[in-house]
Design an enzyme around this catalytic site. Structure first.
Site, short mmCIF file in Angstrom:
data_model
loop_
_atom_site.label_atom_id
_atom_site.label_comp_id
_atom_site.label_asym_id
_atom_site.label_seq_id
_atom_site.Cartn_x
_atom_site.Cartn_y
_atom_site.Cartn_z
N LYS A 8 0.83 -1.21 0.00
CA LYS A 8 0.00 0.00 0.00
C LYS A 8 0.87 1.26 0.00
O LYS A 8 0.66 2.16 -0.80
CB LYS A 8 -0.92 0.03 1.24
CG LYS A 8 -1.85 -1.15 1.36
CD LYS A 8 -2.74 -1.03 2.59
CE LYS A 8 -1.99 -1.09 3.89
NZ LYS A 8 -1.40 -2.40 4.21
N ARG A 83 -9.84 0.73 8.90
CA ARG A 83 -9.41 -0.65 9.14
C ARG A 83 -10.41 -1.44 9.95
O ARG A 83 -10.19 -2.63 10.19
CB ARG A 83 -8.13 -0.61 9.96
CG ARG A 83 -6.87 -0.64 9.18
CD ARG A 83 -5.75 -0.48 10.18
NE ARG A 83 -4.63 -1.27 9.85
CZ ARG A 83 -3.55 -0.78 9.25
NH1 ARG A 83 -3.49 0.46 8.91
NH2 ARG A 83 -2.53 -1.57 9.02
N ARG A 122 11.85 -5.54 4.63
CA ARG A 122 11.54 -4.12 4.50
C ARG A 122 12.47 -3.26 5.36
O ARG A 122 12.77 -3.59 6.50
CB ARG A 122 10.10 -3.84 4.93
CG ARG A 122 9.81 -2.35 4.99
CD ARG A 122 8.37 -2.00 5.06
NE ARG A 122 7.63 -2.69 6.08
CZ ARG A 122 6.31 -2.66 6.18
NH1 ARG A 122 5.61 -2.00 5.29
NH2 ARG A 122 5.70 -3.32 7.13
N ARG A 155 11.30 -1.62 11.00
CA ARG A 155 10.19 -1.27 11.88
C ARG A 155 10.04 -2.28 13.00
O ARG A 155 10.17 -3.49 12.77
CB ARG A 155 8.88 -1.22 11.06
CG ARG A 155 8.67 0.10 10.37
CD ARG A 155 7.55 0.10 9.37
NE ARG A 155 6.31 -0.51 9.78
CZ ARG A 155 5.18 -0.47 9.08
NH1 ARG A 155 5.16 0.18 7.93
NH2 ARG A 155 4.09 -1.07 9.50
N ARG A 166 -0.64 -9.00 13.23
CA ARG A 166 -1.25 -8.02 12.32
C ARG A 166 -2.08 -8.72 11.25
O ARG A 166 -3.16 -8.26 10.87
CB ARG A 166 -0.17 -7.15 11.67
CG ARG A 166 0.39 -6.13 12.64
CD ARG A 166 1.75 -5.66 12.23
NE ARG A 166 1.78 -4.91 11.00
CZ ARG A 166 2.88 -4.71 10.27
NH1 ARG A 166 4.02 -5.23 10.66
NH2 ARG A 166 2.82 -4.01 9.17
#
Ligand code: AP5
Length: 221
Positions: A8, A83, A122, A155, A166
């Site tokens: 996203k 969400r 990431r 992160r 998540r």
């Protein structure tokens, strides 16, 4: 919309530039507040570290405050919001009170095994939030942001335990929203397993040519 790690943020960065939109990323807002050690950041951090959602009231207040600024002459892109059903209903109320409506709801669709790999690799810029991947989208100098030269970091919520949480929360709370937007005729599902350029080309084909410099994006309803 999309599962954590679906791409996203990566697509949003390119789409914002292409369509000259304002970026409203609740994840980025929370990460900025956490780095400033503000009261909002300290509260949000308790949830984000564990991979849980920040409470709806706080998140809705943040988005309402941003939308009420009306500083988006070409429109805006919501990234990571809404969400939950409560957030989606609150958003509809905010938009109605501002005389706005959504143009589309893009769902970037990716399977769980690909996501785990993406999030493990990431890296994000500690200053400007630019996103990289150690294999799929590396920075020119390892560990250094191409955009602003700051250090790249991992992160805290990209650790495996948090990622699995998540994904579980996504399935329980966010996935049902796809139906919510499908019923409104807004949902567009894009195959997010392809290369970044292909995903971008698919989304822009669906959304059409940029309209910047002209009228504000027309409400659909
Ligand atoms: P948020 O920042 O929104 O996180 P998320 O939804 O979990 O999404 P991610 O940022 O993890 O992934 P992404 O889909 O943007 O993927 P990316 O482009 O980086 O939220 C973080 C937290 O804040 C939440 O868990 C929650 O606690 C809180 N929060 C936020 N909003 C909230 C809300 N509304 N209500 C309550 N709480 C909220 O890509 C991932 C990786 O893959 C990158 O390394 C990238 O380079 C790579 N990649 C991307 N596309 C491709 C591709 N096509 N091919 C190969 N690699 C790719």
């Amino acid at each position: 919309m999309g599962k954590p790690g679906a791409g996203k943020g990566t697509q949003a960065t390119r789409l914002l530039d292409y369509y000259q939109l304002k970026h409203i990323s609740t994840g980025n807002v929370y990460r900025d507040e956490i780095s400033k050690r503000s009261l909002i950041g300290i509260e949000a951090e308790k949830y984000i570290k564990k991979g849980e959602l920040v409470p709806d009231d706080l998140t809705n207040d943040i988005v309402r405050e941003i939308l009420c600024r009306k500083d988006y002459p070409n429109g805006f892109m919501l990234d990571g919001y809404p969400r939950t059903e409560t957030q989606a209903i609150a958003l509809n109320q905010m938009l109605a009170s501002l005389g706005l409506a959504l143009t589309a709801c893009i769902n970037v669709d990716v399977s769980d095994d690909i996501l785990l790999n993406r999030m493990a690799g990431r890296r994000v810029c500690s200053t400007c939030n630019a996103t990289y991947h150690i294999h799929f989208h590396p920075s020119v100098i390892p560990g250094v942001c191409d955009v602003c030269g700051s250090a790249l970091i991992q992160r805290a919520d990209d650790l495996e335990e948090s990622v699995l949480n998540r994904l579980r929360i996504y399935n329980n709370k966010t996935r049902p929203l796809l139906n919510f937007y499908q019923k409104q005729g807004l949902l567009q599902v894009v195959d997010g397993t392809r290369a970044t350029d292909e995903v971008f080309a698919d989304i822009t084909k669906r959304l059409g040519e940029p309209n910047h410099g002209n009228d504000q994006i027309e409400p659909r309803n």
